[in-house]
Design a protein around this motif. Sequence first.
Motif, PDB file in Angstrom:
ATOM      1  N   TYR A 182       0.819  -1.212   0.000  1.00  0.00           N
ATOM      2  CA  TYR A 182       0.000   0.000   0.000  1.00  0.00           C
ATOM      3  C   TYR A 182       0.853   1.263   0.000  1.00  0.00           C
ATOM      4  CZ  TYR A 182      -4.397  -2.433   0.075  1.00  0.00           C
ATOM      5  OH  TYR A 182      -5.477  -3.203  -0.309  1.00  0.00           O
ATOM      6  N   VAL A 183       1.971   1.269   0.689  1.00  0.00           N
ATOM      7  CA  VAL A 183       2.849   2.447   0.626  1.00  0.00           C
ATOM      8  C   VAL A 183       3.448   2.574  -0.775  1.00  0.00           C
ATOM      9  CG1 VAL A 183       4.949   3.519   1.527  1.00  0.00           C
ATOM     10  CG2 VAL A 183       3.331   2.450   3.100  1.00  0.00           C
ATOM     11  N   ALA A 184       3.855   1.468  -1.366  1.00  0.00           N
ATOM     12  CA  ALA A 184       4.418   1.515  -2.720  1.00  0.00           C
ATOM     13  C   ALA A 184       3.387   2.019  -3.719  1.00  0.00           C
ATOM     14  CB  ALA A 184       4.930   0.145  -3.126  1.00  0.00           C
ATOM     15  N   ALA A 185       2.153   1.547  -3.600  1.00  0.00           N
ATOM     16  CA  ALA A 185       1.102   2.027  -4.504  1.00  0.00           C
ATOM     17  C   ALA A 185       0.902   3.527  -4.346  1.00  0.00           C
ATOM     18  CB  ALA A 185      -0.201   1.284  -4.229  1.00  0.00           C
ATOM     19  N   PHE A 186       0.973   4.007  -3.115  1.00  0.00           N
ATOM     20  CA  PHE A 186       0.791   5.435  -2.841  1.00  0.00           C
ATOM     21  C   PHE A 186       1.886   6.271  -3.497  1.00  0.00           C
ATOM     22  CE2 PHE A 186       1.659   9.011   0.139  1.00  0.00           C
ATOM     23  CZ  PHE A 186       0.482   9.729  -0.051  1.00  0.00           C
ATOM     24  N   VAL A 187       3.145   5.892  -3.295  1.00  0.00           N
ATOM     25  CA  VAL A 187       4.219   6.705  -3.871  1.00  0.00           C
ATOM     26  C   VAL A 187       4.294   6.526  -5.386  1.00  0.00           C
ATOM     27  CG1 VAL A 187       5.538   6.859  -1.730  1.00  0.00           C
ATOM     28  CG2 VAL A 187       5.971   4.957  -3.292  1.00  0.00           C
ATOM     29  N   PRO A 222     -11.613  -1.539  -2.209  1.00  0.00           N
ATOM     30  CA  PRO A 222     -11.263  -2.867  -1.691  1.00  0.00           C
ATOM     31  C   PRO A 222     -10.740  -3.778  -2.799  1.00  0.00           C
ATOM     32  CG  PRO A 222     -13.351  -2.138  -0.791  1.00  0.00           C
ATOM     33  CD  PRO A 222     -12.977  -1.137  -1.838  1.00  0.00           C
ATOM     34  N   HIS A 223      -9.732  -4.586  -2.433  1.00  0.00           N
ATOM     35  CA  HIS A 223      -9.080  -5.461  -3.408  1.00  0.00           C
ATOM     36  C   HIS A 223      -9.192  -6.904  -2.925  1.00  0.00           C
ATOM     37  CE1 HIS A 223      -6.031  -7.172  -6.060  1.00  0.00           C
ATOM     38  NE2 HIS A 223      -6.045  -6.045  -6.747  1.00  0.00           N
ATOM     39  N   PRO A 224      -9.573  -7.823  -3.802  1.00  0.00           N
ATOM     40  CA  PRO A 224      -9.767  -9.211  -3.355  1.00  0.00           C
ATOM     41  C   PRO A 224      -8.502  -9.878  -2.831  1.00  0.00           C
ATOM     42  CG  PRO A 224      -9.856  -9.050  -5.757  1.00  0.00           C
ATOM     43  CD  PRO A 224      -9.894  -7.659  -5.229  1.00  0.00           C
ATOM     44  N   ASP A 225      -7.328  -9.402  -3.257  1.00  0.00           N
ATOM     45  CA  ASP A 225      -6.078  -9.993  -2.774  1.00  0.00           C
ATOM     46  C   ASP A 225      -5.733  -9.539  -1.359  1.00  0.00           C
ATOM     47  OD1 ASP A 225      -5.805 -11.291  -5.171  1.00  0.00           O
ATOM     48  OD2 ASP A 225      -4.349  -9.864  -6.003  1.00  0.00           O
ATOM     49  N   TYR A 226      -6.379  -8.463  -0.902  1.00  0.00           N
ATOM     50  CA  TYR A 226      -6.051  -7.909   0.420  1.00  0.00           C
ATOM     51  C   TYR A 226      -7.339  -7.635   1.185  1.00  0.00           C
ATOM     52  CZ  TYR A 226      -1.687  -7.274  -2.069  1.00  0.00           C
ATOM     53  OH  TYR A 226      -0.551  -7.485  -2.815  1.00  0.00           O
ATOM     54  N   PRO A 227      -8.065  -8.686   1.563  1.00  0.00           N
ATOM     55  CA  PRO A 227      -9.357  -8.502   2.236  1.00  0.00           C
ATOM     56  C   PRO A 227      -9.223  -7.874   3.627  1.00  0.00           C
ATOM     57  CG  PRO A 227      -8.704 -10.813   2.268  1.00  0.00           C
ATOM     58  CD  PRO A 227      -7.744 -10.124   1.362  1.00  0.00           C
ATOM     59  N   LEU A 276       4.268  10.043  -7.074  1.00  0.00           N
ATOM     60  CA  LEU A 276       5.598  10.473  -7.513  1.00  0.00           C
ATOM     61  C   LEU A 276       5.893  10.060  -8.946  1.00  0.00           C
ATOM     62  CD1 LEU A 276       7.875   9.870  -4.385  1.00  0.00           C
ATOM     63  CD2 LEU A 276       6.397  11.816  -4.941  1.00  0.00           C
ATOM     64  N   ARG A 277       5.276   8.990  -9.404  1.00  0.00           N
ATOM     65  CA  ARG A 277       5.556   8.486 -10.751  1.00  0.00           C
ATOM     66  C   ARG A 277       4.349   8.545 -11.687  1.00  0.00           C
ATOM     67  NH1 ARG A 277       9.026   3.064  -8.972  1.00  0.00           N
ATOM     68  NH2 ARG A 277      11.090   4.023  -9.078  1.00  0.00           N
ATOM     69  N   ASP A 278       3.213   9.021 -11.176  1.00  0.00           N
ATOM     70  CA  ASP A 278       1.984   9.121 -11.977  1.00  0.00           C
ATOM     71  C   ASP A 278       1.600   7.782 -12.590  1.00  0.00           C
ATOM     72  OD1 ASP A 278       1.613  11.868 -11.508  1.00  0.00           O
ATOM     73  OD2 ASP A 278       3.089  12.358 -13.053  1.00  0.00           O
ATOM     74  N   ARG A 279       1.815   6.717 -11.837  1.00  0.00           N
ATOM     75  CA  ARG A 279       1.446   5.385 -12.306  1.00  0.00           C
ATOM     76  C   ARG A 279       0.061   5.001 -11.783  1.00  0.00           C
ATOM     77  NH1 ARG A 279       6.980   1.771 -11.330  1.00  0.00           N
ATOM     78  NH2 ARG A 279       8.232   2.764 -12.971  1.00  0.00           N
ATOM     79  N   PRO A 280      -0.693   4.257 -12.554  1.00  0.00           N
ATOM     80  CA  PRO A 280      -1.980   3.773 -12.036  1.00  0.00           C
ATOM     81  C   PRO A 280      -1.769   2.948 -10.767  1.00  0.00           C
ATOM     82  CG  PRO A 280      -1.806   3.377 -14.399  1.00  0.00           C
ATOM     83  CD  PRO A 280      -0.442   3.802 -13.939  1.00  0.00           C
ATOM     84  N   ALA A 281      -2.660   3.116  -9.810  1.00  0.00           N
ATOM     85  CA  ALA A 281      -2.570   2.373  -8.543  1.00  0.00           C
ATOM     86  C   ALA A 281      -3.956   1.862  -8.187  1.00  0.00           C
ATOM     87  CB  ALA A 281      -1.994   3.253  -7.440  1.00  0.00           C
ATOM     88  N   PRO A 282      -4.436   0.843  -8.894  1.00  0.00           N
ATOM     89  CA  PRO A 282      -5.792   0.335  -8.631  1.00  0.00           C
ATOM     90  C   PRO A 282      -5.979  -0.155  -7.205  1.00  0.00           C
ATOM     91  CG  PRO A 282      -4.560  -1.148 -10.085  1.00  0.00           C
ATOM     92  CD  PRO A 282      -3.767   0.113  -9.982  1.00  0.00           C
ATOM     93  N   LEU A 283      -4.879  -0.488  -6.530  1.00  0.00           N
ATOM     94  CA  LEU A 283      -4.969  -0.931  -5.143  1.00  0.00           C
ATOM     95  C   LEU A 283      -5.597   0.140  -4.253  1.00  0.00           C
ATOM     96  CD1 LEU A 283      -4.086  -3.514  -3.644  1.00  0.00           C
ATOM     97  CD2 LEU A 283      -1.957  -2.351  -3.054  1.00  0.00           C
TER      98      LEU A 283
END
Length: 226
Positions: A196-201, A216-221, A205-212
């Motif tokens: 979750y921290v990586a998705a945030f940055v 809610p994500h099924p891989d991280y209930p 910072l990189r303007d990358r999509p972060a669907p996480l």
Amino acid sequence: MSRESLTGLAEDLASRGYVVAGVDHPYEARGVEFPDGRVAECFACDEWGDGTAQKVIQGRTADVSFLLDRLTGAHPVWRGFVDPQRVAMAGHSIGGASAVRTLVTDARVDAAADLDGTLFVPTGPTTRPVMLVGAERPADHSWLRDWPDLTGWKRWLTVHGSGHMSFTDRPVLGAQLGIDPGAIPAERQLLLTREYVAAFVDRHLRDRPAPLLDGPHPDYPEVTFR
């Protein structure tokens, strides 16, 4: 606590291509050694009282601004490594509160992630991105207070089964010593923090999509969105 308590998170961010600076704050981490050999003991550890949290946050904010001076100023100590236009700050507990405060007080910080840290100093209005990640407990009163002032991109996540120390290295190290990490296995706890921290940055910072971070994500209930 020592900067080393977030080694698992720092290693993961570095493996993704980020430059990571960990900070030990003099007089509140135990045994901070200066280049000339002087050692600053932890005064805050023994003198905690009314107003100490606010002073700690003020000191940490100043420390990080000084660090950014050293890393991105006219004569950077890590020459060529740090992009001064893309800086995020993350912290645990009062370090998380300090991250949000630094975001507000230092324009060089573009985004802040607070890992289960009470906002002892009111945030005030900000349009820059903030992610609050909390342990499973009643809502932090300071997060409820300051949520309306976060008028830019923002997320409030709760990790069910987690405790205050779940976002540090303590569960992983404790499991190696035979200590029960709690409801979430130690390596799983570390994975949740890293992802979750990586998705945030990545997003800010990189303007990358972060669907996480979209819901809610099924891989991280374990993670719910407030």
